[in-house]
Design a protein around this motif. Structure first.
Motif, PDB file in Angstrom:
ATOM      1  N   CYS A  17      -8.403  17.324  92.787  1.00 42.54           N
ATOM      2  CA  CYS A  17      -9.481  16.455  93.257  1.00 42.54           C
ATOM      3  C   CYS A  17     -10.565  16.379  92.190  1.00 42.54           C
ATOM      4  O   CYS A  17     -10.907  17.389  91.563  1.00 42.54           O
ATOM      5  CB  CYS A  17     -10.074  16.985  94.556  1.00 42.54           C
ATOM      6  SG  CYS A  17      -8.859  17.160  95.888  1.00 42.54           S
ATOM      7  N   VAL A  24     -10.057  11.921  97.764  1.00 40.55           N
ATOM      8  CA  VAL A  24     -10.093  10.469  97.953  1.00 40.55           C
ATOM      9  C   VAL A  24      -8.652   9.968  97.956  1.00 40.55           C
ATOM     10  O   VAL A  24      -7.942  10.071  96.949  1.00 40.55           O
ATOM     11  CB  VAL A  24     -10.908   9.771  96.851  1.00 40.55           C
ATOM     12  CG1 VAL A  24     -10.903   8.256  97.073  1.00 40.55           C
ATOM     13  CG2 VAL A  24     -12.339  10.294  96.830  1.00 40.55           C
ATOM     14  N   LEU A  25      -8.236   9.458  99.093  1.00 38.08           N
ATOM     15  CA  LEU A  25      -6.849   9.039  99.312  1.00 38.08           C
ATOM     16  C   LEU A  25      -6.806   7.529  99.495  1.00 38.08           C
ATOM     17  O   LEU A  25      -7.546   6.969 100.306  1.00 38.08           O
ATOM     18  CB  LEU A  25      -6.299   9.744 100.561  1.00 38.08           C
ATOM     19  CG  LEU A  25      -4.929   9.311 101.086  1.00 38.08           C
ATOM     20  CD1 LEU A  25      -3.835   9.703 100.101  1.00 38.08           C
ATOM     21  CD2 LEU A  25      -4.667   9.936 102.455  1.00 38.08           C
ATOM     22  N   ARG A  26      -5.925   6.868  98.742  1.00 37.70           N
ATOM     23  CA  ARG A  26      -5.732   5.425  98.915  1.00 37.70           C
ATOM     24  C   ARG A  26      -4.303   5.166  99.367  1.00 37.70           C
ATOM     25  O   ARG A  26      -3.349   5.601  98.720  1.00 37.70           O
ATOM     26  CB  ARG A  26      -5.992   4.668  97.604  1.00 37.70           C
ATOM     27  CG  ARG A  26      -6.032   3.142  97.808  1.00 37.70           C
ATOM     28  CD  ARG A  26      -6.047   2.363  96.509  1.00 37.70           C
ATOM     29  NE  ARG A  26      -4.798   2.542  95.799  1.00 37.70           N
ATOM     30  CZ  ARG A  26      -4.720   3.023  94.571  1.00 37.70           C
ATOM     31  NH1 ARG A  26      -5.784   3.409  93.932  1.00 37.70           N
ATOM     32  NH2 ARG A  26      -3.527   3.148  93.980  1.00 37.70           N
ATOM     33  N   ARG A  43      -3.441  12.986 105.198  1.00 37.14           N
ATOM     34  CA  ARG A  43      -4.825  13.068 105.645  1.00 37.14           C
ATOM     35  C   ARG A  43      -5.016  14.210 106.638  1.00 37.14           C
ATOM     36  O   ARG A  43      -5.934  15.025 106.500  1.00 37.14           O
ATOM     37  CB  ARG A  43      -5.214  11.730 106.282  1.00 37.14           C
ATOM     38  CG  ARG A  43      -6.607  11.637 106.852  1.00 37.14           C
ATOM     39  CD  ARG A  43      -6.748  10.294 107.524  1.00 37.14           C
ATOM     40  NE  ARG A  43      -8.102   9.982 107.912  1.00 37.14           N
ATOM     41  CZ  ARG A  43      -8.471   8.809 108.435  1.00 37.14           C
ATOM     42  NH1 ARG A  43      -7.570   7.862 108.608  1.00 37.14           N
ATOM     43  NH2 ARG A  43      -9.725   8.578 108.763  1.00 37.14           N
ATOM     44  N   ASP A  73     -11.323  -0.655  97.982  1.00 31.78           N
ATOM     45  CA  ASP A  73     -10.492  -0.009  96.970  1.00 31.78           C
ATOM     46  C   ASP A  73     -11.378   0.983  96.231  1.00 31.78           C
ATOM     47  O   ASP A  73     -12.282   0.588  95.495  1.00 31.78           O
ATOM     48  CB  ASP A  73      -9.948  -1.056  96.006  1.00 31.78           C
ATOM     49  CG  ASP A  73      -8.638  -0.634  95.360  1.00 31.78           C
ATOM     50  OD1 ASP A  73      -8.186   0.482  95.642  1.00 31.78           O
ATOM     51  OD2 ASP A  73      -8.086  -1.421  94.576  1.00 31.78           O
ATOM     52  N   PRO A  74     -11.163   2.285  96.424  1.00 30.18           N
ATOM     53  CA  PRO A  74     -12.067   3.268  95.834  1.00 30.18           C
ATOM     54  C   PRO A  74     -11.992   3.279  94.312  1.00 30.18           C
ATOM     55  O   PRO A  74     -10.909   3.133  93.735  1.00 30.18           O
ATOM     56  CB  PRO A  74     -11.570   4.594  96.407  1.00 30.18           C
ATOM     57  CG  PRO A  74     -10.126   4.357  96.684  1.00 30.18           C
ATOM     58  CD  PRO A  74     -10.039   2.920  97.119  1.00 30.18           C
ATOM     59  N   ALA A  77      -9.240   6.897  92.943  1.00 27.77           N
ATOM     60  CA  ALA A  77      -8.715   7.758  93.997  1.00 27.77           C
ATOM     61  C   ALA A  77      -8.008   8.961  93.376  1.00 27.77           C
ATOM     62  O   ALA A  77      -7.437   8.882  92.288  1.00 27.77           O
ATOM     63  CB  ALA A  77      -7.745   6.975  94.875  1.00 27.77           C
ATOM     64  N   ASP A  78      -8.061  10.082  94.078  1.00 28.18           N
ATOM     65  CA  ASP A  78      -7.343  11.270  93.617  1.00 28.18           C
ATOM     66  C   ASP A  78      -5.847  11.127  93.850  1.00 28.18           C
ATOM     67  O   ASP A  78      -5.038  11.589  93.043  1.00 28.18           O
ATOM     68  CB  ASP A  78      -7.849  12.507  94.375  1.00 28.18           C
ATOM     69  CG  ASP A  78      -9.320  12.763  94.163  1.00 28.18           C
ATOM     70  OD1 ASP A  78      -9.749  12.819  92.999  1.00 28.18           O
ATOM     71  OD2 ASP A  78     -10.043  12.887  95.170  1.00 28.18           O
ATOM     72  N   GLY A  80      -2.720   8.403  95.525  1.00 25.49           N
ATOM     73  CA  GLY A  80      -2.336   7.106  96.038  1.00 25.49           C
ATOM     74  C   GLY A  80      -0.966   7.146  96.669  1.00 25.49           C
ATOM     75  O   GLY A  80      -0.070   7.860  96.206  1.00 25.49           O
ATOM     76  N   ALA A  90      -4.724   5.301  91.164  1.00 27.29           N
ATOM     77  CA  ALA A  90      -5.051   6.669  91.551  1.00 27.29           C
ATOM     78  C   ALA A  90      -4.676   7.624  90.425  1.00 27.29           C
ATOM     79  O   ALA A  90      -3.785   7.345  89.612  1.00 27.29           O
ATOM     80  CB  ALA A  90      -4.316   7.041  92.826  1.00 27.29           C
TER      81      ALA A  90
END
Length: 223
Positions: A17, A24-26, A43, A73-74, A77-78, A80, A90
């Motif tokens: 992370c 951060v999950l996408r 999650r 859309d972050p 992301a850590d 994806g 990600a």
């Protein structure tokens, strides 16, 4: 910590992370139910590991206990899941094995089956393996859900006991090792039939693990 297969190295390794304690999950899954279930599973498991999870998901299905995520859309992301075409890739991307067309939850329900039987069928197949379930597979999963819920309803009447630490640790270890849900489900089956484990301990153990599996195993308690 969750360990996942890394396509870049061909090995299973810890996810990392950018900020400690914050994942951060996408999940770019759209209507792909398998991708949605995988994202939801990650999650839930990471939250049980006391990570703060910011899940950006472009699909959710309440009938499969898949919670909606954040929009957008972050920027970085850590982790994806699914489509890798995002303009913000990600740091780590996991891909699913080939998946045959899956029935919709309403189609499952129209056959007289619990829609969560579809979630269980998806969980029974490791995410990197091909998935092509039949209606017989869904019927078997539905029967297993009914059996586990009936057992939970019976165990709930027994004196309370602490979780069975050995079984729970084994199941949690399987989940942390590249999300080996099939192995965790096998551990649950062993626990359910172990005469040495008190009913109250079985109840607490199943309850703990269902926080990640999200199969509503407590549904029949009190009925």
């Amino acid at each position: 910590m969750l360990r996942l297969y890394d396509e870049r190295t061909g090995r299973v390794s810890d996810i990392t992370c950018a900020r400690p304690g914050r994942l951060v999950l996408r999940v770019n899954s759209g209507e792909d139910l398998r991708g949605q279930v995988l994202g939801d599973l990650i999650r839930r498991f990471c939250e049980r590991q006391r990570l703060r999870v910011f899940a950006f998901m472009n699909g959710s299905t309440a009938d499969l206990n898949i919670r909606p995520g954040l929009d957008g859309d972050p920027p970085g992301a850590d982790l994806g899941v699914g489509d890798v075409s995002s303009r913000m890739p990600a740091h780590r991307q996991i891909e699913l094995g080939g998946t045959a067309p899956l029935p919709r939850p309403d189609e499952v329900q129209a056959r007289g089956l619990d829609p969560l039987a579809l979630r269980l069928v998806i969980l029974r197949c490791h995410y990197r393996e091909p998935l092509d379930p039949s209606w017989a597979d869904l019927e078997d999963a539905d029967a297993d859900l009914r059996e586990w819920r009936a057992e939970m309803a019976g165990w709930a009447k027994a004196p309370g006991k602490p979780m069975s630490s050995g079984y729970v640790a084994e199941a949690d270890s399987a989940l942390s090792d590249d999300l080996n849900v099939p192995r965790a489900l096998h551990v649950l089956r062993q626990l359910a039939t172990d005469p040495a484990v008190p009913p109250g301990a079985k109840f607490e153990s199943f309850l703990h693990l269902d926080l990640t599996l999200a199969l509503d195993l407590v549904r029949d308690i009190g009925r």
